[in-house]
Scaffold this motif. Structure first.
Motif, PDB file in Angstrom:
ATOM      1  N   SER A  91     -17.941  60.951  -1.133  1.00  0.00           N
ATOM      2  CA  SER A  91     -17.464  61.248  -0.553  1.00  0.00           C
ATOM      3  C   SER A  91     -16.113  61.108  -0.658  1.00  0.00           C
ATOM      4  O   SER A  91     -14.929  60.812  -0.969  1.00  0.00           O
ATOM      5  N   GLY A  92     -16.509  59.385  -0.442  1.00  0.00           N
ATOM      6  CA  GLY A  92     -15.302  58.348  -0.530  1.00  0.00           C
ATOM      7  C   GLY A  92     -14.430  58.419  -1.961  1.00  0.00           C
ATOM      8  O   GLY A  92     -13.662  58.266  -2.336  1.00  0.00           O
ATOM      9  N   GLN A  93     -15.572  58.118  -2.572  1.00  0.00           N
ATOM     10  CA  GLN A  93     -15.389  58.188  -3.737  1.00  0.00           C
ATOM     11  C   GLN A  93     -15.025  59.004  -4.863  1.00  0.00           C
ATOM     12  O   GLN A  93     -13.572  59.223  -5.813  1.00  0.00           O
ATOM     13  N   ALA A  94     -14.791  60.663  -4.008  1.00  0.00           N
ATOM     14  CA  ALA A  94     -14.370  61.923  -4.997  1.00  0.00           C
ATOM     15  C   ALA A  94     -13.674  62.409  -4.271  1.00  0.00           C
ATOM     16  O   ALA A  94     -12.686  62.423  -5.266  1.00  0.00           O
ATOM     17  N   ILE A  95     -13.006  61.971  -3.035  1.00  0.00           N
ATOM     18  CA  ILE A  95     -11.481  61.331  -2.898  1.00  0.00           C
ATOM     19  C   ILE A  95     -10.416  60.413  -3.610  1.00  0.00           C
ATOM     20  O   ILE A  95      -9.288  61.346  -3.798  1.00  0.00           O
ATOM     21  N   ALA A  96     -11.435  59.530  -4.166  1.00  0.00           N
ATOM     22  CA  ALA A  96     -10.863  58.472  -4.772  1.00  0.00           C
ATOM     23  C   ALA A  96     -10.273  59.141  -5.779  1.00  0.00           C
ATOM     24  O   ALA A  96      -9.311  58.942  -6.672  1.00  0.00           O
ATOM     25  N   GLU A  97     -11.220  59.751  -6.605  1.00  0.00           N
ATOM     26  CA  GLU A  97     -10.979  60.236  -7.324  1.00  0.00           C
ATOM     27  C   GLU A  97      -9.867  61.589  -7.930  1.00  0.00           C
ATOM     28  O   GLU A  97      -9.314  61.453  -8.761  1.00  0.00           O
TER      29      GLU A  97
END
Length: 115
Positions: A91-97
């Motif tokens: 989820s953190g990676q998706a938010i960063a993207e």
């Protein structure tokens, strides 16, 4: 008459010998009874010790089963936490993207406005 005295003496000796034998038998019987009583007390003591040992073994088995259940619970909780951490990481990676994409769009919009 001497013969009667002799027989009486033999009878008295036989009675005395019988008394001695009876006392010996009574003494032997008493020793045997004491030995039986000691063995019975020892058997009772062993039965008490055996019951206590079985009770301790049952308690130890209960504690082992409880520890095993707690271990299984902790393992499941650890697995759940690892899964949740992986979900949060994704989820953190998706938010960063998404933030990068939005930043790129914002920069493109600003560049378009600047021209």
């Amino acid at each position: 008459r001497d013969e009667g005295e002799g027989l009486r003496s033999e009878l008295e000796l036989a009675q005395q010998e019988a008394d001695v034998q009876r006392r010996r038998a009574d003494a032997q019987s008493g020793r045997e009874a004491a030995a039986v009583a000691r063995l019975e007390r020892r058997c009772e003591q062993l039965e008490v010790e055996s019951r206590a040992a079985r009770q301790r073994a049952a308690e130890a088995e209960g504690q082992r089963a409880q520890a095993e259940a707690e271990r299984d619970t902790l393992r499941r909780e650890r697995e759940d936490a690892a899964e949740r951490a992986a979900q949060l990481e994704a989820s953190g990676q998706a938010i960063a993207e998404e933030q990068r994409r939005l930043g790129d769009e914002l920069a493109a919009a600003r560049a378009a406005l600047a021209t």
